[in-house]
Write an enzyme that holds these catalytic residues in place. Sequence first.
Site, PDB file in Angstrom:
ATOM      1  N   LYS A 188      56.972   3.396  12.359  1.00  0.00           N
ATOM      2  CA  LYS A 188      57.320   2.058  12.874  1.00  0.00           C
ATOM      3  C   LYS A 188      58.051   1.282  11.791  1.00  0.00           C
ATOM      4  O   LYS A 188      57.529   1.087  10.697  1.00  0.00           O
ATOM      5  CB  LYS A 188      56.064   1.275  13.286  1.00  0.00           C
ATOM      6  CG  LYS A 188      56.422   0.004  14.042  1.00  0.00           C
ATOM      7  CD  LYS A 188      55.291  -0.987  14.156  1.00  0.00           C
ATOM      8  CE  LYS A 188      55.140  -1.873  12.955  1.00  0.00           C
ATOM      9  NZ  LYS A 188      56.302  -2.762  12.660  1.00  0.00           N
ATOM     10  N   GLY A 241      53.662  -2.577   2.330  1.00  0.00           N
ATOM     11  CA  GLY A 241      53.759  -3.977   2.753  1.00  0.00           C
ATOM     12  C   GLY A 241      52.765  -4.827   1.993  1.00  0.00           C
ATOM     13  O   GLY A 241      52.393  -4.508   0.856  1.00  0.00           O
ATOM     14  N   SER A 242      52.295  -5.875   2.635  1.00  0.00           N
ATOM     15  CA  SER A 242      51.428  -6.834   1.939  1.00  0.00           C
ATOM     16  C   SER A 242      50.008  -6.294   1.771  1.00  0.00           C
ATOM     17  O   SER A 242      49.538  -5.483   2.572  1.00  0.00           O
ATOM     18  CB  SER A 242      51.402  -8.147   2.713  1.00  0.00           C
ATOM     19  OG  SER A 242      50.891  -7.920   4.006  1.00  0.00           O
ATOM     20  N   THR A 243      49.334  -6.793   0.753  1.00  0.00           N
ATOM     21  CA  THR A 243      47.956  -6.372   0.492  1.00  0.00           C
ATOM     22  C   THR A 243      47.048  -6.791   1.653  1.00  0.00           C
ATOM     23  O   THR A 243      46.147  -6.041   2.055  1.00  0.00           O
ATOM     24  CB  THR A 243      47.482  -6.959  -0.856  1.00  0.00           C
ATOM     25  OG1 THR A 243      48.312  -6.390  -1.880  1.00  0.00           O
ATOM     26  CG2 THR A 243      46.035  -6.605  -1.159  1.00  0.00           C
ATOM     27  N   VAL A 244      47.316  -7.955   2.239  1.00  0.00           N
ATOM     28  CA  VAL A 244      46.505  -8.431   3.367  1.00  0.00           C
ATOM     29  C   VAL A 244      46.549  -7.421   4.516  1.00  0.00           C
ATOM     30  O   VAL A 244      45.508  -7.018   5.051  1.00  0.00           O
ATOM     31  CB  VAL A 244      47.050  -9.800   3.851  1.00  0.00           C
ATOM     32  CG1 VAL A 244      46.421 -10.215   5.154  1.00  0.00           C
ATOM     33  CG2 VAL A 244      46.844 -10.847   2.792  1.00  0.00           C
ATOM     34  N   GLY A 246      47.507  -4.307   4.313  1.00  0.00           N
ATOM     35  CA  GLY A 246      46.956  -3.044   3.820  1.00  0.00           C
ATOM     36  C   GLY A 246      45.455  -2.952   4.065  1.00  0.00           C
ATOM     37  O   GLY A 246      44.930  -1.919   4.488  1.00  0.00           O
ATOM     38  N   GLU A 264      50.989   1.301  -0.274  1.00  0.00           N
ATOM     39  CA  GLU A 264      51.825   0.789  -1.370  1.00  0.00           C
ATOM     40  C   GLU A 264      51.963  -0.707  -1.115  1.00  0.00           C
ATOM     41  O   GLU A 264      52.619  -1.120  -0.154  1.00  0.00           O
ATOM     42  CB  GLU A 264      53.181   1.510  -1.363  1.00  0.00           C
ATOM     43  CG  GLU A 264      53.852   1.477  -2.710  1.00  0.00           C
ATOM     44  CD  GLU A 264      54.782   0.295  -2.870  1.00  0.00           C
ATOM     45  OE1 GLU A 264      54.311  -0.748  -3.382  1.00  0.00           O
ATOM     46  OE2 GLU A 264      55.945   0.399  -2.478  1.00  0.00           O
ATOM     47  N   CYS A 298      58.526  -5.150  -4.441  1.00  0.00           N
ATOM     48  CA  CYS A 298      57.081  -5.175  -4.695  1.00  0.00           C
ATOM     49  C   CYS A 298      56.776  -5.156  -6.195  1.00  0.00           C
ATOM     50  O   CYS A 298      55.781  -5.717  -6.633  1.00  0.00           O
ATOM     51  CB  CYS A 298      56.393  -4.025  -3.978  1.00  0.00           C
ATOM     52  SG  CYS A 298      57.231  -2.469  -4.204  1.00  0.00           S
ATOM     53  N   GLU A 395      51.868 -13.330  -5.110  1.00  0.00           N
ATOM     54  CA  GLU A 395      53.175 -12.683  -4.924  1.00  0.00           C
ATOM     55  C   GLU A 395      54.065 -13.603  -4.081  1.00  0.00           C
ATOM     56  O   GLU A 395      53.706 -13.969  -2.967  1.00  0.00           O
ATOM     57  CB  GLU A 395      52.982 -11.344  -4.210  1.00  0.00           C
ATOM     58  CG  GLU A 395      54.268 -10.573  -4.061  1.00  0.00           C
ATOM     59  CD  GLU A 395      54.058  -9.194  -3.436  1.00  0.00           C
ATOM     60  OE1 GLU A 395      53.286  -9.093  -2.488  1.00  0.00           O
ATOM     61  OE2 GLU A 395      54.691  -8.236  -3.909  1.00  0.00           O
TER      62      GLU A 395
HETATM   63  P1  NAD Z   1      53.656  -7.218   6.260  1.00  0.00           P
HETATM   64  O1  NAD Z   1      52.740  -6.527   5.351  1.00  0.00           O
HETATM   65  O2  NAD Z   1      53.090  -8.147   7.285  1.00  0.00           O
HETATM   66  O3  NAD Z   1      54.568  -6.166   7.065  1.00  0.00           O
HETATM   67  C1  NAD Z   1      54.879  -4.862   6.609  1.00  0.00           C
HETATM   68  C2  NAD Z   1      54.778  -3.897   7.788  1.00  0.00           C
HETATM   69  O4  NAD Z   1      53.448  -3.928   8.305  1.00  0.00           O
HETATM   70  C3  NAD Z   1      55.687  -4.239   8.968  1.00  0.00           C
HETATM   71  O5  NAD Z   1      56.158  -3.040   9.543  1.00  0.00           O
HETATM   72  C4  NAD Z   1      54.749  -4.921   9.936  1.00  0.00           C
HETATM   73  O6  NAD Z   1      55.163  -4.826  11.272  1.00  0.00           O
HETATM   74  C5  NAD Z   1      53.466  -4.159   9.707  1.00  0.00           C
HETATM   75  N1  NAD Z   1      52.247  -4.875  10.082  1.00  0.00           N
HETATM   76  C6  NAD Z   1      52.023  -6.207  10.047  1.00  0.00           C
HETATM   77  N2  NAD Z   1      50.778  -6.486  10.493  1.00  0.00           N
HETATM   78  C7  NAD Z   1      50.204  -5.312  10.817  1.00  0.00           C
HETATM   79  C8  NAD Z   1      48.924  -4.936  11.323  1.00  0.00           C
HETATM   80  N3  NAD Z   1      47.988  -5.841  11.587  1.00  0.00           N
HETATM   81  N4  NAD Z   1      48.662  -3.628  11.522  1.00  0.00           N
HETATM   82  C9  NAD Z   1      49.589  -2.691  11.236  1.00  0.00           C
HETATM   83  N5  NAD Z   1      50.820  -2.986  10.774  1.00  0.00           N
HETATM   84  C10 NAD Z   1      51.127  -4.275  10.551  1.00  0.00           C
HETATM   85  O7  NAD Z   1      54.716  -7.988   5.447  1.00  0.00           O
HETATM   86  P2  NAD Z   1      55.452  -9.330   5.886  1.00  0.00           P
HETATM   87  O8  NAD Z   1      54.613 -10.323   6.601  1.00  0.00           O
HETATM   88  O9  NAD Z   1      56.673  -8.944   6.568  1.00  0.00           O
HETATM   89  O10 NAD Z   1      55.702  -9.925   4.459  1.00  0.00           O
HETATM   90  C11 NAD Z   1      54.663 -10.677   3.880  1.00  0.00           C
HETATM   91  C12 NAD Z   1      54.427 -10.295   2.487  1.00  0.00           C
HETATM   92  O11 NAD Z   1      54.243  -8.882   2.365  1.00  0.00           O
HETATM   93  C13 NAD Z   1      55.562 -10.572   1.549  1.00  0.00           C
HETATM   94  O12 NAD Z   1      55.644 -11.879   1.143  1.00  0.00           O
HETATM   95  C14 NAD Z   1      55.225  -9.637   0.432  1.00  0.00           C
HETATM   96  O13 NAD Z   1      54.240 -10.201  -0.380  1.00  0.00           O
HETATM   97  C15 NAD Z   1      54.629  -8.458   1.096  1.00  0.00           C
HETATM   98  N6  NAD Z   1      55.545  -7.330   1.219  1.00  0.00           N
HETATM   99  C16 NAD Z   1      55.417  -6.327   0.313  1.00  0.00           C
HETATM  100  C17 NAD Z   1      56.250  -5.245   0.391  1.00  0.00           C
HETATM  101  C18 NAD Z   1      56.162  -4.122  -0.574  1.00  0.00           C
HETATM  102  O14 NAD Z   1      57.121  -3.353  -0.711  1.00  0.00           O
HETATM  103  N7  NAD Z   1      55.036  -3.911  -1.230  1.00  0.00           N
HETATM  104  C19 NAD Z   1      57.230  -5.192   1.382  1.00  0.00           C
HETATM  105  C20 NAD Z   1      57.321  -6.215   2.314  1.00  0.00           C
HETATM  106  C21 NAD Z   1      56.453  -7.279   2.227  1.00  0.00           C
END
Ligand code: NAD
Length: 500
Positions: A188, A241-244, A246, A264, A298, A395
């Site tokens: 996805k 993506g985000s730690t939250v 994750g 990651e 990141c 972050e």
């Molecule tokens: P996010 O973590 O919400 O999104 C990343 C991915 O996770 C997207 O594909 C999203 O659709 C998916 N996702 C979101 N909620 C989900 C859930 N409940 N279950 C499964 N998948 C889910 O990131 P964001 O809101 O787009 O960005 C917010 C913060 O995330 C940024 O400010 C940054 O701190 C962090 N971020 C980190 C990275 C990285 O490379 N480590 C990349 C993007 C964002």
Amino acid sequence: MSLTQTIELPNGVKYEQPLGLFINNEWVAATEGATFEVINPATEKVICSVQEAREVDVDIAVKAARAAFEGPWASTPPSARGKYLLKLADLMEENLLLLASVESLDNGKSISLAKGDVAMAAGCLRYYGGWADKVHGKVIDTMPGTLNYTKNEPIGVCGQIIPWNFPLLMWSWKVGPALATGNTVVLKTAEQTPLSALVCANLVKEAGFPAGVLNIISGLGKVAGAAISSHMDIDKVAFTGSTVVGRTIMKAAAESNLKKVTLELGGKSPNIVFKDADLDKAVEWANMGIFFNHGQTCCAGSRIYVQEEVYDTFVEKFKARIAKNKLGDPFAEDTFQGPQVSALQFQRVMGYIEAGKSEGATVLTGGKRFGETGYFIEPTIFADVKMDMKIMQEEIFGPVASIAKFKTIDEIVAVGNGTPYGLAAAVHTKDIKTAMEVTNRLKAGTCWVNMYNMLSTQLPFGGFKESGIGRELGKAALANYTQVKTVQFNLGGMDFLVGL
Ligand code: NAD
């Protein structure tokens, strides 16, 4: 309803943008008929609407991936898996301008940066294509009259959830090792940037991968992402993506079928400049460290610490250097910084800038929106930032650097390790003993000396502490996608136990 749209880009590239879900090597519409809009962050205008996968579509994609895993992919020799990846890498390079242009349109990154991303993504697939027939088990001797060996088997159907900051590059980091080791995939993309992966899906088909091996869906995190992480027939989930989020994914994996998880996540990485460093070079690396990809990295060097003897000089040089970064049209070859990816990210970053101001940090430069259209933010430097300020702890994921002074190695090691994150760190010094001591003591997955943000396909990348679980890239990533099976033969050596 059409599942493609003709798009003409500012650089003259004209192409057919796929809009559907790519399942079983076919373009299909979302079962419930949902779509979502994709916005150009440089103009704030709608580019197109793509099909939105819901739970039912995730399930259809998983069934396709399962059938391919049990069927044609299981009988494909490892060397043939490698050939498919090599072919896909070649096709990506042949279509480099198209893919980079789509990436610029959708993400807002400058075209020169996007071209680099596509080249690295193709390189990553080629690297893992090379590994496909080199993943071996071991023969392990125990007792005479026995034969014991291990096999590194694929995990099965992998769910992969990727972010928007490097859409195609993150795609390749996930897809490369998973397919090389014989898994099948439901991937996805991020809802902000679905377009380049959809264009690539056509190349997946052209490369000859059997149907169902790689399925690519667009969808929302809380809907399709959640459906992947809680699916009972997905064997492994890989997330960037985000730690939250994750944490949410790990919880969903634990509460469903205990699928394997690699993460990651975010970072708040220290970039440490000692008084003996080449300051002009350290300034260049600091610029690259935080403002590369608009700060949406990141491992961004968002906390810059400078030894007090050279602090004032560094700050003046850094400010002068930042003034040369060109902001604007992502399609201009000399643009360094384009817009942030979305209105939401723009608001988040501006919120952090306001927090920095209200907590009393000094705005050295920037701190405002750039222009009137598009999600552009001036490169911003805060000086004299205290360790407990929000902008030093959280972050930001935008073009915002926080600078502070330090005196000693002990102090900077404690401060460098003083956040929940541990993704990356850098040290600038001419003294090898300082470099080794500090890199040894920093709790970070990647430590750079006299450089920043340099990643290589061959080198493992991932986080200590709350920055992640598992390693991507390099040989290390193969472990994310294989499981060890131990096979023990009794060739007579264990017969003395029979009848005891
Ligand atoms: P996010 O973590 O919400 O999104 C990343 C991915 O996770 C997207 O594909 C999203 O659709 C998916 N996702 C979101 N909620 C989900 C859930 N409940 N279950 C499964 N998948 C889910 O990131 P964001 O809101 O787009 O960005 C917010 C913060 O995330 C940024 O400010 C940054 O701190 C962090 N971020 C980190 C990275 C990285 O490379 N480590 C990349 C993007 C964002």
